[in-house]
Design a protein around this motif. Structure first.
Motif, PDB file in Angstrom:
ATOM      1  N   LEU A  11       0.832  -1.206   0.000  1.00 14.50           N
ATOM      2  CA  LEU A  11       0.000   0.000   0.000  1.00 14.50           C
ATOM      3  C   LEU A  11       0.867   1.257   0.000  1.00 14.50           C
ATOM      4  O   LEU A  11       0.462   2.296  -0.537  1.00 14.50           O
ATOM      5  N   ILE A  12       2.047   1.169   0.592  1.00 14.25           N
ATOM      6  CA  ILE A  12       2.976   2.303   0.543  1.00 14.25           C
ATOM      7  C   ILE A  12       3.268   2.676  -0.906  1.00 14.25           C
ATOM      8  O   ILE A  12       3.242   3.858  -1.284  1.00 14.25           O
ATOM      9  N   GLU A  13       3.540   1.665  -1.728  1.00 19.10           N
ATOM     10  CA  GLU A  13       3.843   1.918  -3.141  1.00 19.10           C
ATOM     11  C   GLU A  13       2.641   2.508  -3.867  1.00 19.10           C
ATOM     12  O   GLU A  13       2.792   3.359  -4.755  1.00 19.10           O
ATOM     13  N   VAL A  14       1.432   2.085  -3.489  1.00 17.51           N
ATOM     14  CA  VAL A  14       0.218   2.640  -4.098  1.00 17.51           C
ATOM     15  C   VAL A  14       0.148   4.143  -3.840  1.00 17.51           C
ATOM     16  O   VAL A  14      -0.103   4.944  -4.763  1.00 17.51           O
ATOM     17  N   TYR A  15       0.380   4.545  -2.588  1.00 17.43           N
ATOM     18  CA  TYR A  15       0.303   5.964  -2.234  1.00 17.43           C
ATOM     19  C   TYR A  15       1.416   6.765  -2.910  1.00 17.43           C
ATOM     20  O   TYR A  15       1.192   7.895  -3.372  1.00 17.43           O
ATOM     21  N   LEU A  16       2.598   6.199  -2.972  1.00 16.32           N
ATOM     22  CA  LEU A  16       3.717   6.897  -3.617  1.00 16.32           C
ATOM     23  C   LEU A  16       3.442   7.112  -5.099  1.00 16.32           C
ATOM     24  O   LEU A  16       3.718   8.193  -5.641  1.00 16.32           O
ATOM     25  N   ASN A  17       2.889   6.112  -5.756  1.00 13.66           N
ATOM     26  CA  ASN A  17       2.561   6.256  -7.182  1.00 13.66           C
ATOM     27  C   ASN A  17       1.474   7.311  -7.396  1.00 13.66           C
ATOM     28  O   ASN A  17       1.530   8.099  -8.347  1.00 13.66           O
ATOM     29  N   LEU A  18       0.477   7.319  -6.497  1.00 15.45           N
ATOM     30  CA  LEU A  18      -0.609   8.299  -6.621  1.00 15.45           C
ATOM     31  C   LEU A  18      -0.091   9.725  -6.473  1.00 15.45           C
ATOM     32  O   LEU A  18      -0.412  10.605  -7.271  1.00 15.45           O
ATOM     33  N   TRP A  35       3.443   3.845   8.570  1.00 16.30           N
ATOM     34  CA  TRP A  35       3.231   5.292   8.663  1.00 16.30           C
ATOM     35  C   TRP A  35       4.579   6.017   8.521  1.00 16.30           C
ATOM     36  O   TRP A  35       4.698   6.985   7.766  1.00 16.30           O
ATOM     37  N   GLU A  36       5.561   5.532   9.261  1.00 15.23           N
ATOM     38  CA  GLU A  36       6.872   6.189   9.260  1.00 15.23           C
ATOM     39  C   GLU A  36       7.563   6.044   7.906  1.00 15.23           C
ATOM     40  O   GLU A  36       8.161   6.993   7.391  1.00 15.23           O
ATOM     41  N   LYS A  37       7.471   4.849   7.299  1.00 13.98           N
ATOM     42  CA  LYS A  37       8.094   4.626   5.991  1.00 13.98           C
ATOM     43  C   LYS A  37       7.483   5.535   4.929  1.00 13.98           C
ATOM     44  O   LYS A  37       8.194   6.161   4.139  1.00 13.98           O
ATOM     45  N   LEU A  38       6.159   5.598   4.901  1.00 10.25           N
ATOM     46  CA  LEU A  38       5.486   6.426   3.903  1.00 10.25           C
ATOM     47  C   LEU A  38       5.842   7.887   4.078  1.00 10.25           C
ATOM     48  O   LEU A  38       6.102   8.601   3.109  1.00 10.25           O
ATOM     49  N   SER A  39       5.854   8.346   5.324  1.00  6.89           N
ATOM     50  CA  SER A  39       6.174   9.754   5.600  1.00  6.89           C
ATOM     51  C   SER A  39       7.586  10.095   5.134  1.00  6.89           C
ATOM     52  O   SER A  39       7.814  11.145   4.522  1.00  6.89           O
ATOM     53  N   SER A  40       8.545   9.204   5.378  1.00 10.64           N
ATOM     54  CA  SER A  40       9.929   9.487   5.007  1.00 10.64           C
ATOM     55  C   SER A  40      10.123   9.463   3.490  1.00 10.64           C
ATOM     56  O   SER A  40      10.919  10.224   2.943  1.00 10.64           O
ATOM     57  N   ARG A  41       9.372   8.601   2.807  1.00  2.00           N
ATOM     58  CA  ARG A  41       9.536   8.482   1.356  1.00  2.00           C
ATOM     59  C   ARG A  41       8.707   9.501   0.575  1.00  2.00           C
ATOM     60  O   ARG A  41       9.086   9.911  -0.521  1.00  2.00           O
ATOM     61  N   SER A  77       6.013  17.044   0.504  1.00  3.06           N
ATOM     62  CA  SER A  77       4.957  17.475  -0.424  1.00  3.06           C
ATOM     63  C   SER A  77       3.563  17.046   0.018  1.00  3.06           C
ATOM     64  O   SER A  77       2.572  17.604  -0.442  1.00  3.06           O
ATOM     65  N   CYS A  78       3.469  16.034   0.890  1.00  2.00           N
ATOM     66  CA  CYS A  78       2.168  15.502   1.278  1.00  2.00           C
ATOM     67  C   CYS A  78       2.164  15.206   2.768  1.00  2.00           C
ATOM     68  O   CYS A  78       3.095  14.591   3.293  1.00  2.00           O
ATOM     69  N   SER A  79       1.110  15.630   3.454  1.00  2.00           N
ATOM     70  CA  SER A  79       0.985  15.419   4.896  1.00  2.00           C
ATOM     71  C   SER A  79       0.119  14.199   5.179  1.00  2.00           C
ATOM     72  O   SER A  79      -0.884  13.959   4.500  1.00  2.00           O
ATOM     73  N   LEU A  80       0.491  13.435   6.194  1.00  2.01           N
ATOM     74  CA  LEU A  80      -0.293  12.277   6.634  1.00  2.01           C
ATOM     75  C   LEU A  80      -1.080  12.659   7.877  1.00  2.01           C
ATOM     76  O   LEU A  80      -0.524  13.185   8.839  1.00  2.01           O
ATOM     77  N   LEU A  81      -2.390  12.389   7.850  1.00  2.00           N
ATOM     78  CA  LEU A  81      -3.274  12.760   8.949  1.00  2.00           C
ATOM     79  C   LEU A  81      -3.908  11.513   9.559  1.00  2.00           C
ATOM     80  O   LEU A  81      -4.228  10.564   8.851  1.00  2.00           O
ATOM     81  N   SER A  82      -4.108  11.550  10.866  1.00  5.38           N
ATOM     82  CA  SER A  82      -4.733  10.443  11.586  1.00  5.38           C
ATOM     83  C   SER A  82      -5.991  10.941  12.282  1.00  5.38           C
ATOM     84  O   SER A  82      -5.990  12.010  12.899  1.00  5.38           O
TER      85      SER A  82
END
Length: 546
Positions: free
Chosen positions: A379-386, A408-414, A418-423
């Motif tokens: 799913l990380i790769e899905v978000y990165l591609n989007l 969460w941490e991996k996606l944020s670092s990669r 440019s994009c914020s993660l919200l919980s």
């Protein structure tokens, strides 16, 4: 003789209360100022000297929302100038929606309990209290609810223990059947099931009485102080009324392609439009309306990319039938291009994925689309591609469950800045801060008091997006006041339809125009990303400094 004694008693009473001196001072000021309305001026002077209003009564009543849901509205009455007056009312939504006859009956039961709280213990607790003592009143309401919650937990634990004892007594031993060995086939090893999340504490829906009374008291305090609710909330938060205000940027839901929508796509529960900071609210809403019209036109005339319009919700959100992640984003991109709206410059997008609802625990994967499962790392790769293909996406809400802290941490670092993660922390405001999270979504519902909301926004250092419920409360106008008074940068208001929903947009617009006329409106220009990448202070540490 009786008349003489009465005159002496009257003179003593006037002297004891200082009335003679006060009237003399007012008359002297009256002569100096010579106002057009003589008696109006005197009335204002005397009103300032009157005893501050005290709460004399609380009343509750059940009211219907637009979707037929029952909630509780609280009314606050005060003794003001020797007369009892209805000062304010408010209703805060519960976090459930009825889905059938059984659920409707349950909601009716919760409403009855909430009404009992307002008419009995809350009325007794708040009698003769100063409605401007918000923190003290919220503390009393909170203490009552905490005690009730502990009693409910003890009751539930006792019932569970009794059920286990009964199960142990009635359990009949069963002789296990012999396993048959299969020739030429490998033995199937039980897969390790994906660990489910920890069960949250049950939501006590009767707690809506707490939130409703707290908000009604705040509105009463604002009425007494003679100021709009947003200025009163700001004064409560900052201990003084600020010299300037800014209006939060509205997040407007354009499209829904979630699990409940037709089509295979499940991941995008909401696609949200965010205007550039500095755009007036009315301009942002107008643009959102135009974009929706263009999107409907594209879907109806050409069936753009196989995406079709399924329906429009009561709250103005387009429900579309999509099979692929790119389809709704391509639709919005084309609509912006046709209207000559620079996507990624003047307007941006946020994606509410609501991923926790999509987890298939038997497989340990997320159901991104019907039949399409992705592991947390996939799913990380899905978000990165989007975000790479659609750079206008500047925020993602709930991309994973809270349990996937590593992802969460991996996606944020990669994903970078440019994009914020919200919980979404509506039900877990005191949970530890997740690594990689830059902002938080918080709803005003159930037992949440005004003081709780203030504390949450202070504790998370401005990184809060206040979110509305899909079924709006009766105090829909108050929602905009809370967002402005709390000094939020962003507020999530939902779609563009329905009286209760549009009341929020109209109130936010009215506040913006009022502040501009008064010269109190400033434009806050946060740099990208939407929220700082610095880790936010945990709520627990804030508790220690209270």
């Amino acid at each position: 003789m009786d008349l003489h004694r009465r005159r002496i008693a009257a003179a003593e009473f006037l002297d004891r209360k200082g009335i003679s001196g006060t009237l003399e001072r007012i008359v002297n000021e009256l002569f100096f100022r010579q106002p057009a309305d003589v008696y109006g001026y005197m009335a204002d002077c005397l009103l300032k000297l009157s005893t501050p209003p005290k709460i004399s009564d609380l009343r509750g009543r059940a009211v219907f929302l637009g979707n037929g849901q029952l909630i509780v509205e609280a009314e606050v009455f005060c003794i003001d100038c020797n007369k009892e007056k209805r000062m304010s009312s408010a209703a805060v939504l519960s976090t459930f929606a009825p889905v059938g006859a059984e659920e409707s009956q349950r909601s009716s039961d919760y409403v009855e309990i909430a009404l009992q709280w307002i008419h009995e213990p809350f009325r007794r607790l708040l009698l003769d209290q100063n409605p401007c003592d918000q923190s003290e009143i919220d503390q009393m309401l909170g203490d009552f609810f905490t005690s009730y919650r502990e009693e409910e937990k003890a009751r539930r634990d006792k019932l569970k223990a009794e059920a286990k004892e009964h199960e142990a007594v009635t359990l009949v031993p069963v002789t296990p059947a012999k396993e048959k060995k299969s020739k030429g086939k490998k033995t199937i090893v039980d897969e390790k099931l994906f660990p489910p999340p920890e069960l949250p504490e049950p939501v006590l829906l009767e707690g809506m009485a707490v939130g409703s009374v707290s908000l009604a008291v705040a509105k009463c305090g604002a009425e007494i102080k003679g100021m709009p609710l947003y200025k009163y909330i700001s004064a409560l938060k900052n201990q003084k009324e600020p010299a300037h205000f800014h209006v939060p940027v509205p997040w407007i839901t354009l499209l829904s392609c979630g699990k409940k929508s037709p089509g295979k796509l499940c991941l995008l529960e909401e696609i949200i439009l965010i205007s550039k900071v500095g755009h007036p609210v009315k301009q942002s809403v107008t643009l959102a309306f135009e974009l929706q019209k263009e999107m409907i036109k594209l879907m109806s005339t050409s069936g753009k990319g196989g995406i079709t319009l399924s329906s429009v919700s009561d709250h103005g959100v387009l429900r579309a039938s999509c099979d692929r992640l790119e389809q709704p984003l391509d639709l919005i991109t084309d609509a912006c291009r046709n209207l000559k709206v620079p996507l990624g410059v003047d307007v941006f997008l946020a994606l509410n994925c609501a991923a926790p609802k999509l987890m298939d625990y038997s497989k340990g994967k997320y159901e991104v689309a019907t039949g399409g499962l992705k592991s947390p790392d996939e799913l990380i790769e899905v978000y990165l591609n989007l975000t790479s293909k659609y750079p206008a996406v500047v925020a993602i809400i709930d991309p994973f469950r809270r349990e996937e802290a590593e992802q969460w941490e991996k996606l944020s670092s990669r994903i970078g800045i440019s994009c914020s993660l919200l919980s979404d922390i509506t039900h877990k405001p005191q949970d530890p801060v997740l690594p990689g999270v830059n902002g938080y979504v918080f709803r005003h519902a159930n037992e949440t008091t005004v003081s709780d909301i203030i504390h949450a926004t202070v504790s998370y250092q401005g990184a809060v997006v206040m979110d509305t419920m899909f079924s709006e409360s009766c105090s829909s106008g108050s929602f905009a006041d809370l967002a402005v008074g709390l000094g939020l940068d962003y507020v999530k208001l939902g779609g563009l339809s329905g009286v209760e929903t549009m009341a929020k947009y109209n109130r936010l617009t009215a506040i913006e125009e009022e502040l501009a006329q008064q010269g109190l409106l400033v434009c806050k220009e946060p740099e990208p990303p939407l929220f700082s990448k610095e880790p936010k202070e945990e709520l627990a540490s804030a508790e220690e400094t209270k």
